[in-house]
Write a protein that holds these residues in place. Structure first.
Motif, PDB file in Angstrom:
ATOM      1  N   VAL A 635       0.829  -1.209   0.000  1.00 48.76           N
ATOM      2  CA  VAL A 635       0.000   0.000   0.000  1.00 48.76           C
ATOM      3  C   VAL A 635       0.869   1.267   0.000  1.00 48.76           C
ATOM      4  CG1 VAL A 635      -1.959  -1.127   1.130  1.00 48.76           C
ATOM      5  CG2 VAL A 635      -0.159  -0.078   2.536  1.00 48.76           C
ATOM      6  N   PHE A 636       2.183   1.144  -0.313  1.00 46.66           N
ATOM      7  CA  PHE A 636       3.082   2.304  -0.311  1.00 46.66           C
ATOM      8  C   PHE A 636       2.629   3.298  -1.381  1.00 46.66           C
ATOM      9  CE2 PHE A 636       7.080   4.382  -1.683  1.00 46.66           C
ATOM     10  CZ  PHE A 636       7.414   4.972  -0.480  1.00 46.66           C
ATOM     11  N   ALA A 643      -5.492   2.490   0.932  1.00 47.23           N
ATOM     12  CA  ALA A 643      -4.594   1.585   1.668  1.00 47.23           C
ATOM     13  C   ALA A 643      -5.349   0.844   2.776  1.00 47.23           C
ATOM     14  CB  ALA A 643      -3.438   2.370   2.241  1.00 47.23           C
ATOM     15  N   ARG A 644      -6.173   1.588   3.504  1.00 46.56           N
ATOM     16  CA  ARG A 644      -6.944   0.954   4.598  1.00 46.56           C
ATOM     17  C   ARG A 644      -7.846  -0.144   4.037  1.00 46.56           C
ATOM     18  NH1 ARG A 644      -8.710   2.531   9.678  1.00 46.56           N
ATOM     19  NH2 ARG A 644      -7.739   4.588   9.411  1.00 46.56           N
ATOM     20  N   GLY A 666      -1.747  13.073   1.793  1.00 44.37           N
ATOM     21  CA  GLY A 666      -2.664  11.989   2.165  1.00 44.37           C
ATOM     22  C   GLY A 666      -2.250  10.632   1.634  1.00 44.37           C
ATOM     23  N   GLN A 667      -0.941  10.404   1.504  1.00 44.74           N
ATOM     24  CA  GLN A 667      -0.453   9.134   0.983  1.00 44.74           C
ATOM     25  C   GLN A 667       0.374   8.400   2.046  1.00 44.74           C
ATOM     26  OE1 GLN A 667       1.793  10.243  -2.490  1.00 44.74           O
ATOM     27  NE2 GLN A 667      -0.040  10.306  -3.805  1.00 44.74           N
ATOM     28  N   VAL A 668       0.397   7.052   1.860  1.00 43.55           N
ATOM     29  CA  VAL A 668       1.151   6.194   2.798  1.00 43.55           C
ATOM     30  C   VAL A 668       2.622   6.249   2.436  1.00 43.55           C
ATOM     31  CG1 VAL A 668       1.540   3.843   3.604  1.00 43.55           C
ATOM     32  CG2 VAL A 668      -0.793   4.642   3.112  1.00 43.55           C
ATOM     33  N   GLU A 674       6.022  -5.869   6.006  1.00 45.50           N
ATOM     34  CA  GLU A 674       6.626  -5.819   4.691  1.00 45.50           C
ATOM     35  C   GLU A 674       5.651  -6.343   3.653  1.00 45.50           C
ATOM     36  OE1 GLU A 674      10.559  -7.498   2.321  1.00 45.50           O
ATOM     37  OE2 GLU A 674      10.224  -7.996   4.439  1.00 45.50           O
ATOM     38  N   ALA A 675       5.522  -5.558   2.580  1.00 45.65           N
ATOM     39  CA  ALA A 675       4.630  -5.963   1.499  1.00 45.65           C
ATOM     40  C   ALA A 675       5.114  -7.273   0.890  1.00 45.65           C
ATOM     41  CB  ALA A 675       4.553  -4.878   0.433  1.00 45.65           C
TER      42      ALA A 675
END
Length: 690
Positions: A635-636, A643-644, A666-668, A674-675
């Motif tokens: 969700v990077f 992302a949620r 407003g971004q992660v 770890e993805a």
């Protein structure tokens, strides 16, 4: 109860955690008596322990209990006290007063004969015990020297109350039980199987006779011969066998031992008064006398004279003579050549020498008249004669010729009279012998030997063994003619009824079927059954195929299926949980599921988790696979909302952190997991937004 396992009582065995068994004192047909110690009350006792093989017999158990109850009712100084009765495994016992001393039998054997005073004193003390027993409604039925104990102070103790009664009967002694104490048994017990208080007095009279003479009044090769004498012969006066016995004591013994019950003392109290009075009135010198055996006289073996024509005829034809009670006194009937009856005095004991001198004195005398009676001396073939008063004796040769002459007359001219005598007259008399209680074959042989016919009929009897005679009609001692019939009732043994097969039958139906046969249904402890419905007979006792009336048929009735408690195995390892449930009787099914809280391989849940089920019912288990692993999405640089949503869809919880202040873009910019990696489903992933 007892820690010992041996069926034979041994030293230091502890009965009911109370009575210590010590050395044996005596052994009988039913029990062994040991010295014992009451550990609870710290006292010495006598322990009578029934033989193990008899403890299984209900009749013997009842007799043992009857002795305890009978003796326990008698609190008397002359009765052996009974303290307790109990059972320890296969041992049934009585705890009794221990009498330190000896039996009367041992004293008689040791001394031969007792003094007059000692005999009277022992008799009086036995009578004291019998008075108390009879007042309590108890008849001893087995008075004999073995049951009379003497302690070290010569106090008499009467033992074994309640043991003389025959097995399987209420008030009689028959068969083998009768013969056990036949030397002291009363006539009415032999002939009718009945005993009352006066039967005890008869037995005690025999014991008194034995104390004075050192022997029993009647002897025989077989017990039945002794019993026959009790019925048909009077007890002889002791003074005929030993010297030193006063006439008053003779009379007392013959009074107590009268063959007819009504001629005996009316009660033990009456006989006790007579004994005490005799002890008080006899001189001290007489009381101190120890009787001595009478020396045989010179004429003691002189044959008796008889004038009975049946014996003369018996000499001729070799046939049997009718029974005549031994010791009968008085005149004997005779038949002269002309058929008239004459009275001939019984032999008075005159010796052969006296007879010879009389013959020689009158050897040459003339005899003008034919003698009216002839007397034959039967033993050893010798013959004698007796002439009416006024006749002179002939010489021995003349007597012999006279005898031959009479025989010739009988053979040639008067045989019809002899035939009448032997077939119809007194010579045909036969006495019914004692056959009651004997095997049928022996009874038939005995009656055949007496020239009596036999008719038999069979009947069931609880007290007489199969094949033995229950009764004879006419009864023992009755006089019959030769060839007449004696009707014997022969025992078929105990009547039995077939035991029905009851397995699989409803209880009430089984009860009705059993009771219709005269038997009794007894329910043993019920059992659960997985196959037999509740209230139905599972099994029955297989002890016998047939039982007597009132016999018990034992059955086990089903209680239906047995409910079993369900053990809760939640959280237990799966293999262990399954084994436990199967051992408890259940069938187990299972499935696996992920669990974040229960370790892999353990039970997450169980259904049902508690309560009860029947054997074979199913219990279901859910076994943990451990937590479910989920791939972490990337969700990077994705907007916070996107992302949620992605993380929650994957099964994670999401925590958002604004560590840069209010977000501008407003971004992660960072995620805690770890993805592309795996994380337990439900885990929390933290994302940082700027």
């Amino acid at each position: 109860m007892s820690s010992a396992t041996s069926t034979s009582p041994g030293i230091s065995l502890l009965l009911d955690d109370r009575y210590r068994v010590e050395e044996p004192i005596a052994r009988g047909g039913m029990a062994t008596v040991h010295r014992g110690h009451d550990e609870r009350l710290d006292r010495v006792v006598a322990l009578k322990i029934m033989h193990p093989h008899l403890a299984m017999d209900e009749d013997f158990r009842r007799r043992f209990g009857r002795e305890a109850r009978s003796a326990a009712r008698l609190a008397h100084r002359n009765v052996v006290g009974v303290f307790d009765q109990g059972e320890d495994e296969d041992r049934i016992y009585l705890a009794m007063e221990l009498v330190e001393g000896e039996t009367l039998r041992a004293r008689i054997v040791d001394r031969g004969r007792l003094t007059v005073g000692e005999s009277l004193e022992i008799t009086a003390q036995v009578l004291e015990a019998l008075v108390a027993a009879h007042d309590a409604g108890i008849v001893h039925r087995d008075i004999k020297p073995e049951n009379i104990l003497l302690d070290r102070q010569d106090t008499v103790k009467v033992a074994d109350f309640g043991l003389a009664r025959a097995i399987g009967t209420n008030n009689s002694s028959t068969g083998a039980a009768l013969l056990g104490t036949v030397a002291y048994i009363s006539p009415e017990v032999v002939t009718r199987g009945e005993a009352d208080e006066r039967s005890d007095l008869y037995s005690l009279g025999v014991v008194l006779f034995e104390m004075l003479t050192g022997r029993q009044p009647f002897r025989g090769e077989q017990p039945v011969h002794v019993a026959f004498q009790h019925v048909h012969e009077d007890i002889p006066a002791p003074s005929t066998l030993v010297s030193g016995v006063p006439r008053e004591l003779d009379s007392l013994i013959t009074w107590a031992c009268a063959r007819t019950v009504e001629q005996r003392p009316a009660s033990a109290a009456d006989l006790l008064r007579a004994v005490r009075e005799l002890s008080a009135t006899l001189p001290a010198a007489v009381l101190a006398v120890r009787p001595e055996e009478v020396e045989p006289s010179d004429t003691s073996d002189v044959p008796r004279l008889t004038a009975s024509l049946d014996e003369v005829a018996a000499d001729l034809d070799g046939g049997p003579r009718p029974f005549r009670p031994r010791g009968a006194a008085g005149a004997a009937p005779a038949q002269d050549a002309g058929g008239s009856a004459a009275e001939v005095p019984a032999d008075d004991g005159a010796a052969d020498g006296a007879e010879g001198s009389a013959d020689e004195e009158h050897a040459d005398a003339e005899e003008d008249e034919t003698p009216r009676s002839v007397v034959m001396r039967t033993p050893r073939g010798r013959r004698g004669r007796h002439l009416p008063q006024g006749h002179r004796r002939r010489s021995r040769p003349m007597a012999f010729l006279s005898g031959l002459s009479l025989v010739a007359v009988l053979l040639c001219g008067a045989w019809g009279g002899v035939d009448w005598y032997l077939m119809t007259g007194p010579g045909a008399d036969r006495t019914v012998p004692l056959v009651t209680g004997t095997p049928l074959g022996d009874a038939e042989a005995e009656l055949a030997a007496s020239d009596l016919a036999v008719h038999t009929e069979e009947r069931f009897d609880d007290g007489v063994p199969a094949g033995h005679v229950i009764s004879a009609e006419p009864s023992t001692g009755t006089t019959l003619k030769r060839g007449e019939e004696v009707r014997l009732v022969v025992s078929k043994g105990v009547e039995t009824f077939p035991v029905p097969a009851l397995e699989g039958t409803e209880l009430e139906a089984a009860r009705e079927e059993v009771e219709a046969l005269g038997l009794e249904l007894v329910e043993d402890d019920p059992e659960h059954s997985e196959t037999v419905p509740k209230g139905v007979v599972i099994s029955q006792s297989a002890d016998a195929e047939a039982l007597p009336a009132g016999g018990e048929v034992h059955v086990v009735v089903s209680q239906g299926r047995q409910p079993l408690s369900v053990p809760d195995q939640t959280g237990a390892p799966a293999d262990s949980a399954q084994s436990t449930l199967e051992a408890a009787g259940f069938r187990v099914t299972s499935e696996k599921a992920h669990s974040a809280s229960v370790p892999s391989g353990s039970v997450i849940s169980q259904s049902p988790a508690s309560g009860s089920l029947f054997r074979g019912d199913t219990v279901h288990l859910v076994t943990s696979l451990g937590p479910e692993m989920v791939k972490v999405p990337d969700v990077f640089r994705k907007p916070e909302d996107e992302a949620r949503a992605a993380l929650e869809k994957a099964g994670f919880s999401v925590e958002v952190v604004h560590d840069k202040g209010e977000p501008v873009f407003g971004q992660v910019y960072e995620q805690s997991a770890e993805a592309g990696g795996e994380l337990a489903k439900g885990s929390t992933i933290t994302i940082k937004v700027f």
